[in-house]
Write an enzyme that holds these catalytic residues in place. Sequence first.
Site, PDB file in Angstrom:
ATOM      1  N   HIS A  82      12.354 -46.301 -48.922  1.00  0.00           N
ATOM      2  CA  HIS A  82      11.543 -46.166 -50.134  1.00  0.00           C
ATOM      3  C   HIS A  82      11.686 -47.409 -50.993  1.00  0.00           C
ATOM      4  CE1 HIS A  82       9.460 -44.092 -53.389  1.00  0.00           C
ATOM      5  NE2 HIS A  82      10.376 -44.578 -54.220  1.00  0.00           N
ATOM      6  N   SER A  83      10.554 -47.988 -51.405  1.00  0.00           N
ATOM      7  CA  SER A  83      10.523 -49.154 -52.287  1.00  0.00           C
ATOM      8  C   SER A  83      11.277 -50.326 -51.632  1.00  0.00           C
ATOM      9  CB  SER A  83      11.077 -48.789 -53.665  1.00  0.00           C
ATOM     10  OG  SER A  83      10.778 -49.783 -54.617  1.00  0.00           O
ATOM     11  N   LEU A  84      12.386 -50.794 -52.214  1.00  0.00           N
ATOM     12  CA  LEU A  84      13.198 -51.810 -51.542  1.00  0.00           C
ATOM     13  C   LEU A  84      13.542 -51.365 -50.128  1.00  0.00           C
ATOM     14  CD1 LEU A  84      15.092 -54.299 -51.315  1.00  0.00           C
ATOM     15  CD2 LEU A  84      16.856 -52.909 -52.441  1.00  0.00           C
ATOM     16  N   ALA A  86      11.827 -49.681 -48.116  1.00  0.00           N
ATOM     17  CA  ALA A  86      10.693 -49.803 -47.200  1.00  0.00           C
ATOM     18  C   ALA A  86      10.652 -51.183 -46.551  1.00  0.00           C
ATOM     19  CB  ALA A  86       9.384 -49.516 -47.937  1.00  0.00           C
ATOM     20  N   SER A 110       7.758 -45.887 -47.644  1.00  0.00           N
ATOM     21  CA  SER A 110       7.468 -45.058 -48.813  1.00  0.00           C
ATOM     22  C   SER A 110       7.516 -45.870 -50.109  1.00  0.00           C
ATOM     23  CB  SER A 110       8.500 -43.925 -48.876  1.00  0.00           C
ATOM     24  OG  SER A 110       8.406 -43.203 -50.090  1.00  0.00           O
TER      25      SER A 110
END
Length: 238
Positions: A82-84, A86, A110
């Site tokens: 998720h975010s970083l 990802a 994500s």
Amino acid sequence: MTGVEEAVTLVCLPFAGAGASFYHPWSRFADERLRVLPARLPGRERLIDVEPHRDAHAAAADLLAQVVDDLGDAKRIALFGHSLGAVLAYELTHRLLDVPGVEVVRLFASGSPEPCSRRERRATGLSDDEFVNRVREFAGFSDDALDDPELRELILPTLRADVEMHEDYVPSTSVPLPVPVTALRGVDDDLVTSAEAAGWAATTTAGFELVEPPGGHMYLADAGEYLVDLVHRTVNEG
């Protein structure tokens, strides 16, 4: 599908400031078809005394060694970040393709635009108060620990390193993955648009899906069971 040897190991990469423990509850929702394997980054939890990474490629190299060691006899792997997390999962996926005997069955990216996107507004270099406010704006939520002076002093160096790593990230390759990709974003995410998440389609030649569950940027905080079920259905049932 039958046989423990054909189960999928889901390697989970944390978002900025988070640790492996965020994903530990997901194991409650898994069965024999799926093993949840949270990856560990330095500068937090059991690795609190280790200098955190500031470069995504160095982090990916470190994670590759760790994940290969933790896999044991597992062969089929999916990745979620998720975010970083990802972009770290994206880099790690590329590297796992070169590991003999390992089959990467899917990447779940994500809360992130496609890897080539650069953030126009940055938090790196701001004063502590400005940095915290900017991160809260980016994340769409507030960590109460940042309001406690002692906890903030403990957390801030790693959070700064994570944010710098994310903001300075440039993909190691533009070669599309031979691995299917699922991009996810909360349908009410104010930070990542549907079009930005859909940009992940360009990272693969093996199939793409965009999923938009209820919630904002941090939808996954309350969606562990939903996400584990999504992974089950996607990688084990097609």
